[in-house]
Design a protein around this motif. Structure first.
Motif, PDB file in Angstrom:
ATOM      1  N   UNK A 180       0.827  -1.213   0.000  1.00 53.48           N
ATOM      2  CA  UNK A 180       0.000   0.000   0.000  1.00 53.48           C
ATOM      3  C   UNK A 180       0.862   1.265   0.000  1.00 53.48           C
ATOM      4  N   UNK A 181       1.948   1.259   0.753  1.00 55.07           N
ATOM      5  CA  UNK A 181       2.824   2.437   0.884  1.00 55.07           C
ATOM      6  C   UNK A 181       4.269   2.007   0.631  1.00 55.07           C
ATOM      7  N   UNK A 182       4.669   1.878  -0.654  1.00 55.16           N
ATOM      8  CA  UNK A 182       6.002   1.335  -0.956  1.00 55.16           C
ATOM      9  C   UNK A 182       7.141   2.156  -0.369  1.00 55.16           C
ATOM     10  N   UNK A 183       6.912   3.461  -0.135  1.00 54.33           N
ATOM     11  CA  UNK A 183       7.990   4.317   0.384  1.00 54.33           C
ATOM     12  C   UNK A 183       7.896   4.558   1.889  1.00 54.33           C
ATOM     13  N   UNK A 184       7.185   3.685   2.583  1.00 50.31           N
ATOM     14  CA  UNK A 184       6.952   3.917   4.015  1.00 50.31           C
ATOM     15  C   UNK A 184       8.246   4.113   4.809  1.00 50.31           C
ATOM     16  N   UNK A 278      -4.516  10.837   1.093  1.00 44.88           N
ATOM     17  CA  UNK A 278      -3.079  11.140   1.012  1.00 44.88           C
ATOM     18  C   UNK A 278      -2.329   9.891   1.463  1.00 44.88           C
ATOM     19  N   UNK A 279      -1.003   9.908   1.239  1.00 44.89           N
ATOM     20  CA  UNK A 279      -0.194   8.794   1.752  1.00 44.89           C
ATOM     21  C   UNK A 279       0.047   9.033   3.240  1.00 44.89           C
ATOM     22  N   UNK A 280      -0.383   8.141   4.065  1.00 45.38           N
ATOM     23  CA  UNK A 280      -0.213   8.346   5.505  1.00 45.38           C
ATOM     24  C   UNK A 280      -0.331   7.027   6.239  1.00 45.38           C
ATOM     25  N   UNK A 281       0.269   6.978   7.412  1.00 48.64           N
ATOM     26  CA  UNK A 281       0.133   5.832   8.308  1.00 48.64           C
ATOM     27  C   UNK A 281      -0.030   6.383   9.719  1.00 48.64           C
ATOM     28  N   UNK A 282      -1.108   5.975  10.379  1.00 50.13           N
ATOM     29  CA  UNK A 282      -1.358   6.419  11.759  1.00 50.13           C
ATOM     30  C   UNK A 282      -1.175   5.201  12.660  1.00 50.13           C
ATOM     31  N   UNK A 283      -0.169   5.270  13.523  1.00 50.99           N
ATOM     32  CA  UNK A 283       0.192   4.112  14.356  1.00 50.99           C
ATOM     33  C   UNK A 283      -0.211   4.401  15.805  1.00 50.99           C
ATOM     34  N   UNK A 284      -0.983   3.495  16.383  1.00 56.74           N
ATOM     35  CA  UNK A 284      -1.457   3.634  17.767  1.00 56.74           C
ATOM     36  C   UNK A 284      -0.815   2.527  18.599  1.00 56.74           C
ATOM     37  N   UNK A 285      -0.080   2.908  19.625  1.00 57.69           N
ATOM     38  CA  UNK A 285       0.455   1.903  20.566  1.00 57.69           C
ATOM     39  C   UNK A 285      -0.240   2.110  21.904  1.00 57.69           C
ATOM     40  N   UNK A 286      -0.815   1.043  22.413  1.00 57.18           N
ATOM     41  CA  UNK A 286      -1.592   1.134  23.650  1.00 57.18           C
ATOM     42  C   UNK A 286      -0.806   0.423  24.752  1.00 57.18           C
ATOM     43  N   UNK A 287      -0.354   1.175  25.745  1.00 57.02           N
ATOM     44  CA  UNK A 287       0.465   0.599  26.810  1.00 57.02           C
ATOM     45  C   UNK A 287      -0.312   0.598  28.118  1.00 57.02           C
ATOM     46  N   UNK A 288      -0.436  -0.576  28.762  1.00 54.86           N
ATOM     47  CA  UNK A 288      -1.164  -0.586  30.036  1.00 54.86           C
ATOM     48  C   UNK A 288      -0.456   0.234  31.102  1.00 54.86           C
TER      49      UNK A 288
END
Ligand code: FES
Ligand SMILES: [Fe+2]
Length: 375
Positions: A180-184, A278-288
């Motif tokens: 999906x995003x070759x240049x990530x 647009x080209x984008x990636x939204x990363x969510x990290x959930x830490x207890x």
């Protein structure tokens, strides 16, 4: 007519079983019990691959990033050879922390306490006034190294030396990103957020794992995402990737209908989206953060040359709309899980392939139970 039994006290209604359409949900105690939370730290987070950032955070030799992984302070450093390594962020002399935050060191890591000096590959190069000491060899006091894995530019760390290799554990994940995003790998973080949420970490992952709530709870997102469109799904052992389609958007976020809209879940605590427009990636990290709180870290990645108006529209859709709505949802659910009027419900998953199916929530719970019950 079947009368409701109002005399029944709160209690578990039934078993968690393998078929999502027949199973009862995880009992409420899994979301409030301190002992279960402690066990999760040991059995899930201590041996899991933890997302810590992106290769663009460490662009040149000597750049570093301090992070917390399952309660352990670690530091990632790019070496003179271009490799990114990870160490426990602790001096081998008397335990002072070596670095804080992020930044760059010139050629070496110098402990701020007594000045022991480590090369960027973790080797102890110099320890003041130790030359005359017997039985002392700098080679015995290198920094303790941890495994790092790079997946399409995203960095992961594991505390457990015996853990399965990232590429085996998440076989097929990288190609879903790069397809999906070759240049990530060349993207950079354009926004970073941290939210302190009054909910167990699993409530947040549960919420990400289903689209059933979207038409009811997210009015703006429903104008962007064609939630009922057929999904293309890649379901790996430890990750899922769903590809859906966009609608036309709304004023200020107009998009072409039919653009791809992707979402991922990555065991144990990562959720990822790539929005249309647009080209984008939204990363969510959930830490207890104990049984009833968690920290949601959100990184929005985009190409360095991304159009500012598109990025602002994306940021606003995320931060001003659906993420606010989701935080309100999960905090309400956490209060509900504490209520004497609830213990277990059902997964809406008679047709596990349907867009509204909660089979992803069931799959996540199955993995949680397997991890907690493992020897
Ligand atoms: S603790 Fe680091 S040099 Fe003493
Ligand atoms: Fe949501």
């Amino acid at each position: 007519m079947r009368r409701r039994d109002i005399s029944k006290p709160r209690g578990e209604r039934g078993l968690f079983t393998a078929a999502p359409g027949r199973s009862f949900t995880l009992p409420s105690r899994y979301y409030v019990d301190p002992e279960i939370s402690t066990l999760e730290q040991r059995r899930i987070f201590h041996s899991g691959w933890c997302y810590v950032g992106h290769v663009s955070d460490l662009q040149s030799s000597g750049t570093y990033l301090v992070e917390s992984v399952a309660g352990q302070c670690v530091v990632l450093v790019r070496g003179d050879d271009g490799l990114i390594r990870c160490f426990y962020n602790v001096c081998q002399h008397r335990g002072h922390e070596l670095l804080t935050g992020c930044g760059a060191v010139a050629r070496a890591i110098v402990c701020p306490y007594h000045g022991w000096t480590y090369a960027l590959d973790g080797a102890l190069k110099h320890a003041r006034f130790t030359d005359g000491m017997s039985d002392f060899d700098v080679a015995d006091y290198s920094l303790r190294e941890l495994r790092v894995s790079v997946c399409a530019g995203l960095l992961f760390v594991n505390l457990d030396v015996g853990a399965t290799e990232f590429d085996v554990e998440f076989d097929g994940l990288e190609s879903t990103f790069l397809g999906h995003l070759p240049d990530l790998s060349d993207f950079t973080a354009v926004h970073r957020y941290k939210f302190d949420i009054a909910a167990n970490w699993k409530v947040v992952i549960d919420n990400f794992s289903e689209g059933y709530h979207i038409p009811v709870a997210h009015r703006k997102l429903s104008q962007v995402l064609d939630v009922e469109a057929a999904n293309e799904a890649v379901i790996g052992g430890r990750f899922t990737c769903f590809k859906s389609r966009s609608l036309g958007g709304f004023e200020g976020f107009e998009i072409e209908p039919g653009e791809p809209y992707l979402s991922w879940t990555v065991w144990p605590n990562l959720c990822i989206l790539s929005q249309p427009g647009s080209d984008n990636l939204i990363v969510f990290r959930i830490t207890p953060n104990g049984p009833e709180r968690c920290t949601e870290r959100v990184d929005i990645y985009a190409p360095t040359a991304a159009a500012p108006d598109k990025l602002e529209a994306l940021r606003s859709l995320f931060a001003d709309n659906f993420n606010k709505e989701d935080i309100s949802i999960v905090e309400s659910v956490q209060r509900g899980l504490r209520s004497d009027g609830y213990d277990q419900g059902r997964y809406v998953a008679a047709d596990t392939d349907a867009w509204y199916s909660e089979s992803g929530v069931h799959r996540f719970h199955k993995q949680v139970l397997e991890a907690l019950n493992a020897n």
